[in-house]
Write a protein that holds these residues in place. Structure first.
Motif, mmCIF file in Angstrom:
data_model
loop_
_atom_site.group_PDB
_atom_site.id
_atom_site.type_symbol
_atom_site.label_atom_id
_atom_site.label_comp_id
_atom_site.label_asym_id
_atom_site.label_seq_id
_atom_site.Cartn_x
_atom_site.Cartn_y
_atom_site.Cartn_z
ATOM 1 N N TRP A 1 0.815 -1.218 0.000
ATOM 2 C CA TRP A 1 0.000 0.000 0.000
ATOM 3 C C TRP A 1 0.845 1.264 0.000
ATOM 4 O O TRP A 1 0.484 2.266 -0.635
ATOM 5 N N ALA A 2 1.988 1.236 0.686
ATOM 6 C CA ALA A 2 2.831 2.431 0.743
ATOM 7 C C ALA A 2 3.380 2.785 -0.630
ATOM 8 O O ALA A 2 3.524 3.975 -0.970
ATOM 9 N N THR A 3 3.683 1.774 -1.445
ATOM 10 C CA THR A 3 4.158 2.025 -2.807
ATOM 11 C C THR A 3 3.064 2.654 -3.656
ATOM 12 O O THR A 3 3.321 3.561 -4.450
ATOM 13 N N VAL A 4 1.832 2.171 -3.475
ATOM 14 C CA VAL A 4 0.686 2.746 -4.197
ATOM 15 C C VAL A 4 0.507 4.209 -3.814
ATOM 16 O O VAL A 4 0.322 5.085 -4.671
ATOM 17 N N VAL A 5 0.556 4.492 -2.507
ATOM 18 C CA VAL A 5 0.378 5.869 -2.041
ATOM 19 C C VAL A 5 1.485 6.769 -2.574
ATOM 20 O O VAL A 5 1.237 7.894 -3.024
ATOM 21 N N ALA A 6 2.729 6.284 -2.553
ATOM 22 C CA ALA A 6 3.847 7.072 -3.049
ATOM 23 C C ALA A 6 3.670 7.411 -4.527
ATOM 24 O O ALA A 6 3.962 8.545 -4.956
ATOM 25 N N ALA A 7 3.188 6.454 -5.307
ATOM 26 C CA ALA A 7 2.970 6.711 -6.735
ATOM 27 C C ALA A 7 1.881 7.758 -6.948
ATOM 28 O O ALA A 7 2.005 8.627 -7.817
ATOM 29 N N LEU A 8 0.823 7.693 -6.146
ATOM 30 C CA LEU A 8 -0.253 8.670 -6.278
ATOM 31 C C LEU A 8 0.203 10.062 -5.852
ATOM 32 O O LEU A 8 -0.191 11.071 -6.451
ATOM 33 N N ILE A 9 1.023 10.138 -4.820
ATOM 34 C CA ILE A 9 1.532 11.433 -4.370
ATOM 35 C C ILE A 9 2.266 12.149 -5.500
ATOM 36 O O ILE A 9 2.237 13.381 -5.591
ATOM 37 N N ASP A 10 2.906 11.383 -6.385
ATOM 38 C CA ASP A 10 3.655 11.989 -7.486
ATOM 39 C C ASP A 10 2.771 12.793 -8.428
ATOM 40 O O ASP A 10 3.268 13.694 -9.113
ATOM 41 N N GLY A 11 1.464 12.470 -8.503
ATOM 42 C CA GLY A 11 0.657 13.155 -9.500
ATOM 43 C C GLY A 11 -0.714 13.601 -9.063
ATOM 44 O O GLY A 11 -1.457 14.163 -9.863
ATOM 45 N N VAL A 12 -1.077 13.365 -7.795
ATOM 46 C CA VAL A 12 -2.428 13.690 -7.322
ATOM 47 C C VAL A 12 -2.319 14.738 -6.221
ATOM 48 O O VAL A 12 -1.422 14.690 -5.382
ATOM 49 N N ASP A 13 -3.239 15.695 -6.220
ATOM 50 C CA ASP A 13 -3.158 16.812 -5.277
ATOM 51 C C ASP A 13 -3.407 16.398 -3.833
ATOM 52 O O ASP A 13 -2.703 16.839 -2.924
ATOM 53 N N VAL A 14 -4.448 15.585 -3.590
ATOM 54 C CA VAL A 14 -4.790 15.160 -2.234
ATOM 55 C C VAL A 14 -4.931 13.644 -2.223
ATOM 56 O O VAL A 14 -5.740 13.096 -2.978
ATOM 57 N N VAL A 15 -4.151 12.972 -1.368
ATOM 58 C CA VAL A 15 -4.170 11.512 -1.299
ATOM 59 C C VAL A 15 -4.596 11.080 0.098
ATOM 60 O O VAL A 15 -3.898 11.349 1.080
ATOM 61 N N VAL A 16 -5.744 10.413 0.182
ATOM 62 C CA VAL A 16 -6.239 9.848 1.436
ATOM 63 C C VAL A 16 -5.842 8.386 1.492
ATOM 64 O O VAL A 16 -6.003 7.660 0.503
ATOM 65 N N VAL A 17 -5.333 7.932 2.629
ATOM 66 C CA VAL A 17 -5.008 6.515 2.780
ATOM 67 C C VAL A 17 -5.501 6.026 4.129
ATOM 68 O O VAL A 17 -5.197 6.622 5.169
ATOM 69 N N ALA A 18 -6.292 4.951 4.112
ATOM 70 C CA ALA A 18 -6.703 4.306 5.351
ATOM 71 C C ALA A 18 -5.501 3.571 5.913
ATOM 72 O O ALA A 18 -4.924 2.696 5.261
#
Length: 243
Positions: free
Chosen positions: A115-132
């Motif tokens: 999950w941390a890898t998924v979140v890191a990838a989203l942070i690269d291109g998404v303004d707001v990233v929510v993670v449970a």
């Protein structure tokens, strides 16, 4: 249009590429939030590069999911991309009801052990990233994701226990309305939301807002549902009723 359901690395990469397209709003360091939440946040908005945690309350449901959606709503309406990771119960209908733009929303319900890898990838291109937050998170993972958000100018919103956040929001308590003389229907609740953090957010703050069911709404608003959504144009807000 439904929110984008992201499964697999190929779909994730396909999302991040268009989300990183030039955006005139990207130059601004502060993303807007609903007016009733501005007093809880330094700068009265979501500062790019910050980590704003939403603590998961006990017992569930605590109103935390409503608070997460409320944090996304105004930024989404202003043109920001948002992603929600690890919340399989959150669907496009709930997001649309609070005004989140579904064509700029990515849902990753089951990110898996990486999950941390998924979140890191989203942070690269998404303004707001929510993670449970999946249970206990190591300090190294938390600091690495927070650092990546600072570098990329994204806002990281952990939902659950997260040490080291710039601000931690929590639904403290609530009182339901709707029942009378042993009958009726639970329609809304008045909840207290607290904010604690560090730096400019070190002084604790609290506001009280109305929430019907598990979705935020202004006091006296049309009840949720198809008729209510049509009447409000899918725009829902919180009402500050005291501090």
């Amino acid at each position: 249009m439904a929110g984008r359901m992201v499964v697999g690395s190929t779909a994730l990469a396909g999302l991040v590429r268009p989300a990183t397209a030039p955006d005139p709003a990207a130059a601004h360091r502060m993303l807007p939030v609903l007016p009733e939440l501005t007093g809880l946040l330094p700068g009265r908005g979501l500062r790019r590069g910050s980590t704003i945690a939403v603590a998961a309350g006990r017992p569930a449901p605590s109103g935390g999911t409503s608070l997460v959606l409320a944090l996304l709503a105004e930024a989404s309406r202003a043109g920001s991309w948002c992603a929600v990771v690890g919340v399989p119960t959150l669907g496009p209908a709930a997001a649309a009801e609070v005004g989140i733009a579904l064509d700029r929303l990515a849902l990753v319900p089951h990110p898996g052990p990486e999950w941390a890898t998924v979140v890191a990838a989203l942070i690269d291109g998404v303004d707001v990233v929510v993670v449970a937050v999946p249970g206990t998170v190591s300090a190294s993972i938390a600091s690495r994701l927070a650092a990546r958000a600072r570098q990329r100018g994204s806002v990281l919103v952990p939902y659950g226990q997260w040490d080291g956040a710039d601000v931690t929001l929590r639904v403290m308590r609530g009182v339901w309305e709707g029942l009378g003389q042993g009958r009726g229907r639970l329609r809304r609740r008045e909840v207290t939301v607290s904010a604690r953090g560090r730096g400019a957010a070190s002084r604790p703050k609290e506001v009280r807002v109305w929430m019907p069911g598990d979705r935020p709404a202004r006091a006296g608003a049309t009840p949720p549902g198809p008729a209510g959504a049509a009447a409000t144009g899918h725009r829902t807000s919180l009402t500050l009723v005291g501090e």
